[in-house]
Motif scaffolding. Structure first.
Motif, PDB file in Angstrom:
ATOM      1  N   THR B  20       0.997  -1.214   0.010  1.00 11.97           N
ATOM      2  CA  THR B  20       0.132  -0.084  -0.214  1.00 11.97           C
ATOM      3  C   THR B  20       0.821   1.110   0.055  1.00 11.97           C
ATOM      4  N   SER B  24       1.139   3.850  -2.950  1.00 14.95           N
ATOM      5  CA  SER B  24       0.835   5.251  -2.671  1.00 14.95           C
ATOM      6  C   SER B  24       2.100   6.175  -3.141  1.00 14.95           C
ATOM      7  N   GLN B 153      -5.525  11.300   0.963  1.00 15.03           N
ATOM      8  CA  GLN B 153      -6.457  10.761  -0.199  1.00 15.03           C
ATOM      9  C   GLN B 153      -5.896   9.696  -1.147  1.00 15.03           C
ATOM     10  N   LYS B 156      -5.617   6.468   0.878  1.00 23.20           N
ATOM     11  CA  LYS B 156      -6.795   5.883   0.907  1.00 23.20           C
ATOM     12  C   LYS B 156      -7.292   5.226  -0.324  1.00 23.20           C
ATOM     13  N   GLY B 157      -7.162   5.955  -1.433  1.00 24.21           N
ATOM     14  CA  GLY B 157      -7.491   5.566  -2.598  1.00 24.21           C
ATOM     15  C   GLY B 157      -6.845   4.187  -2.979  1.00 24.21           C
ATOM     16  N   ALA B 159      -6.725   1.699  -1.395  1.00 22.97           N
ATOM     17  CA  ALA B 159      -7.701   0.477  -0.970  1.00 22.97           C
ATOM     18  C   ALA B 159      -8.519  -0.064  -2.120  1.00 22.97           C
ATOM     19  N   THR B 170      -5.900  -3.899   2.125  1.00 24.06           N
ATOM     20  CA  THR B 170      -7.407  -4.191   2.064  1.00 24.06           C
ATOM     21  C   THR B 170      -7.564  -5.706   1.656  1.00 24.06           C
ATOM     22  N   TYR B 194      -4.261   1.723   8.240  1.00 24.06           N
ATOM     23  CA  TYR B 194      -4.379   2.873   7.603  1.00 24.06           C
ATOM     24  C   TYR B 194      -4.198   4.110   8.349  1.00 24.06           C
ATOM     25  N   CYS B 198      -2.042   7.304   7.619  1.00 25.56           N
ATOM     26  CA  CYS B 198      -2.627   8.631   7.176  1.00 25.56           C
ATOM     27  C   CYS B 198      -2.618   9.572   8.193  1.00 25.56           C
TER      28      CYS B 198
ATOM     29  N   THR C  67      -8.974   6.848   7.420  1.00 23.23           N
ATOM     30  CA  THR C  67      -9.350   5.253   6.883  1.00 23.23           C
ATOM     31  C   THR C  67     -10.093   5.395   5.620  1.00 23.23           C
ATOM     32  N   PRO C  68      -9.708   4.308   5.093  1.00 23.07           N
ATOM     33  CA  PRO C  68     -10.487   4.243   3.511  1.00 23.07           C
ATOM     34  C   PRO C  68     -11.972   3.857   3.781  1.00 23.07           C
ATOM     35  N   ASN C 100     -18.960   9.111   7.119  1.00 23.48           N
ATOM     36  CA  ASN C 100     -17.914   9.644   6.236  1.00 23.48           C
ATOM     37  C   ASN C 100     -18.016  10.895   5.918  1.00 23.48           C
TER      38      ASN C 100
END
Lengths: 262, 216, 223
Positions: B20, B24, B153, B156-157, B159, B170, B194, B198, C67-68, C100
């Motif tokens: 991940t 990223s 972002q 997280k993207g 994932a 994930t 995560y 993050c 978190t996603p 969210n």
């Protein structure tokens, strides 16, 4: 209007593609022989056909059989983990050479891919906890059932389930099984040996057989028009059945002898 | 049969987490480089590149990342391109990142007061000189905080790339959840991982922003 | 055998596409309305540090922003049942959307509220407005007006993000695309068409948010 638009979209994209696509479709078997490697799609979320251990490497019936094919072809096997939902696109878009992913045969699939002879037995059906009674499709009324989208179970269940049955379709078997075990659905549609394998590992929620839907043995999937490869794979399957190699795999993973009629 | 200890779970998640992180980084660096090109096209003087840059931004900001990935992954293969999951993931996230960063940076360039343009024009600077010596240095100062913020972002993207089968955090998590039948534990650990990746980034972005406001 | 594009099947699935579209719109409307509501509450609690909400909100915001969405969704749908909380897929999807969007709008609205010039509040006090009136007309309304574009973008981003709800069997637009693709294997055409639908929907939602903003917020107060 829309129809016309879609038709012209089809036409335009076909023309664009024709100019971009490589001229002739290569013979996969020749390619495999030349490069010495073969890409085979296998499951990773479908015990006992393919699931991961603590090392995250898939193992199971399909993986053993894929390796057997590689050995017979004299090619190095590159295992590509796929989900049931994207097995066929992997094949049609040329990401893999073969799909050995406990795949059943049906008319819809036969339109887009070819199949070998059967290499593994598979009965799909409805499973669930003891307290729920359901011995035939009509008794699924009002029940929630998890199933993997695009699997033979999904297609068959969609045909026979009464309208009030709620079919929850998931992307992969991971999610389908987890949804059932976590109690998100009352029942699950999957393979009999899969149910047995899940029972073996989890005491969370038993899967006992409600009824079987269809005898749907597994076939190796190939891209359309690969006659040479198809003949070769069939030859390997016939040989493995005769030599007992396939039976050995069956004993190891399904704890049963290979059915004679397969 | 298969048994996972807590250590096995954590160890495998760490491998997924490393992927991940790698994905990223790749997406952020390449996306940043591509974003710069899009930015210059977008704020430049030529009409055609400007329109193309705008289309690029609208397209990638206006459609779901998941469908961008699906289209890349299954679509480009039809053109005879070999598109393994990791490549589709990296390419998809790069395009996604470039669109968002270009738009963020455009906002920063436009936030530089008009007087700066006029003043530098009075000094007989060319467009390139104005950009290099006057506008960009000021815009960059404004851009740091939102850029770091957007990095969150991107992380997280990544994932979403699990859905096309890239074995990052994930995907590793859902495989383990299925093998251990402990979804709550596994997904909590995944969420925690995560968060660890993050939170420092968003915290840093916030403190940068505060500093910038204080300085003005 | 080269691949032949064929979009002609799409009208056959018009009903399903409409269903998926309605589902996605429903998720977005519910997520947007409740999420922004949570955001207003959160911004107030955070700004005035109302105990214990101020701190709770802080943890909530940090947790959900870092978190996603997909992992939040999995945790709610697959994880919570082991704690005895069972939500069916549409409830789980809406909850995840709400939480969210709530987290993001808390931060966005807070920034707007913080930017209220102190002089405005003093002016309101000297006009003998009640505290509630001051908050509503002098702080909240101008703040919302200021951050409405940012909130609109966040709603669009969340709508686009809702495509991963397909993974917990919520039958939204991406689910429909996946479903059709698993029946006829026209992966590229289906995804292409669906992507275009999302693009159109994003434009529509942006317009809708603009209209809502104009009617709800810009309308002259205290007439």
């Amino acid at each position: 209007m829309l129809n016309r638009f879609l038709r012209s979209l089809t036409l335009v994209s076909t023309v664009v593609l024709a100019t971009l696509a490589p001229s002739a479709h290569a013979d996969v078997l020749a390619n495999v022989t030349k490069s010495g490697t073969i890409k085979i799609a296998v499951p990773q979320d479908f015990p006992p056909f393919g699931s991961v251990g603590a090392d995250m490497k898939p193992s199971g019936y399909d993986i053993d059989f894929a390796n057997l094919i590689g050995k017979e072809l004299g090619a190095k096997v590159e295992l590509v983990p796929v989900s049931s939902a994207n097995r066929v696109p992997f094949l049609t878009t040329g990401k893999v050479d073969l799909v050995v992913s406990s795949m059943g045969k049906n008319a819809e699939r036969e339109k887009v891919i070819d199949f070998s002879a059967a290499y593994a037995p598979f009965f799909n059906g409805i499973f669930g906890p003891d307290e729920i009674k359901a011995s035939k499709a009509d008794e699924l009324a009002g029940r929630t059932i998890s199933v993997t989208r695009g699997s033979v179970e999904d297609l068959e269940l969609s045909k026979i389930a009464p309208p009030s049955a709620v079919i929850k379709r998931f992307e992969d078997n991971n999610a389908t099984i987890t949804a059932y075990l976590s109690g998100q659905t009352q029942l699950i549609a999957t393979g009999n040996v899969v149910a047995a394998a899940v029972n073996e590992r989890s005491k969370l929620r038993r899967l006992s057989t409600k009824f079987l839907i269809k005898d749907s043995p597994c076939f190796v999937g190939l891209a359309k028009g690969e006659a040479a490869l198809q003949a070769k794979v069939n030859e390997i399957i016939a040989k493995a059945k005769k030599s007992g190699a396939l039976n050995e795999i069956s004993q190891r993973w399904l704890h049963a002898t290979l059915p004679a009629g397969l | 049969m298969i048994s996972f200890s807590l250590w096995d779970i954590v160890r495998n998640l760490a491998i997924g987490g490393a992927l991940t992180l790698l994905l990223s980084l790749v997406a952020f660096v390449l996306g940043g480089a591509a974003g710069l090109l899009v930015l210059f096209a977008r704020i430049g003087k030529w009409r055609v590149p400007r329109a193309m840059a705008q289309m690029h931004i609208e397209l990638f900001q206006g459609t779901p990342l998941l469908l961008q990935l699906f289209t890349l992954f299954f679509g480009l293969s039809l053109f005879g391109l070999d598109m393994p999951a990791w490549l589709a993931a990296a390419l998809g996230l790069t395009l996604f990142t470039s669109a968002f960063l270009a738009e963020i940076w455009r906002g920063c360039v436009e936030a530089v007061p008009k007087g700066q343009w006029e003043a530098s024009a009075c000094l007989a600077m060319s467009y390139g000189e104005q950009m290099r010596h006057v506008i960009l240095p000021q815009a960059m100062r404004l851009a740091v905080a939102p850029t770091v913020g957007f990095a969150v972002q991107v992380v997280k993207g990544t994932a979403v790339t699990s859905i096309i089968g890239f074995a990052e955090l994930t995907k590793t998590g859902s495989m383990i959840a299925n093998a251990t039948f402990q979804p709550f534990l596994v997904y909590s650990l995944v969420a925690l991982a995560y968060f660890v990746l993050c939170y420092p980034l968003s915290h840093y972005a916030q403190s940068l922003e505060r500093k910038l406001h204080a300085a003005r | 055998m080269a691949y032949q594009f064929d979009f002609a099947f799409i009208p056959d699935y018009a009903g399903m596409f409409a269903h998926g579209l309605a589902y996605t719109v429903g998720l977005t409307v519910a997520g947007g309305a409740i999420g922004i509501g949570i955001g207003i509450g959160g911004a107030i609690s955070r700004l005035w540090n109302l105990r214990p909400f101020g701190n709770l909100y802080r943890y909530y915001v940090e947790l959900f922003r870092n978190t996603p969405f997909l992992v939040q969704l999995f945790l709610i749908f697959f994880g919570l049942p082991s704690l005895g909380i069972k939500l069916v897929e549409w409830q789980a999807a809406i909850l995840a959307m709400v939480l969210n969007l709530g987290a993001y709008s808390t931060e966005i609205i807070r920034a707007g509220l913080q930017a209220t010039p102190p002089g405005q509040i003093e002016a309101a006090e000297s006009l003998a407005l009640t505290r509630w009136q001051t908050f509503l007309y002098v702080m909240l309304r101008p703040a919302l007006r200021k951050v409405w574009p940012a909130l609109s973008s966040q709603v669009v981003i969340t709508m686009l993000g809702s495509s991963v709800c397909s993974q917990i069997s919520a039958e939204e637009l991406t689910f429909v695309a996946n479903f059709i693709q698993s029946r006829n294997f026209r992966a590229f055409e289906t995804y292409f068409f669906t992507t275009a639908m999302y693009f159109g929907l994003a434009l529509l939602i942006r317009q809708a948010m603009r209209l809502i903003g104009r009617h709800l917020i810009v309308r002259r107060p205290l007439s």
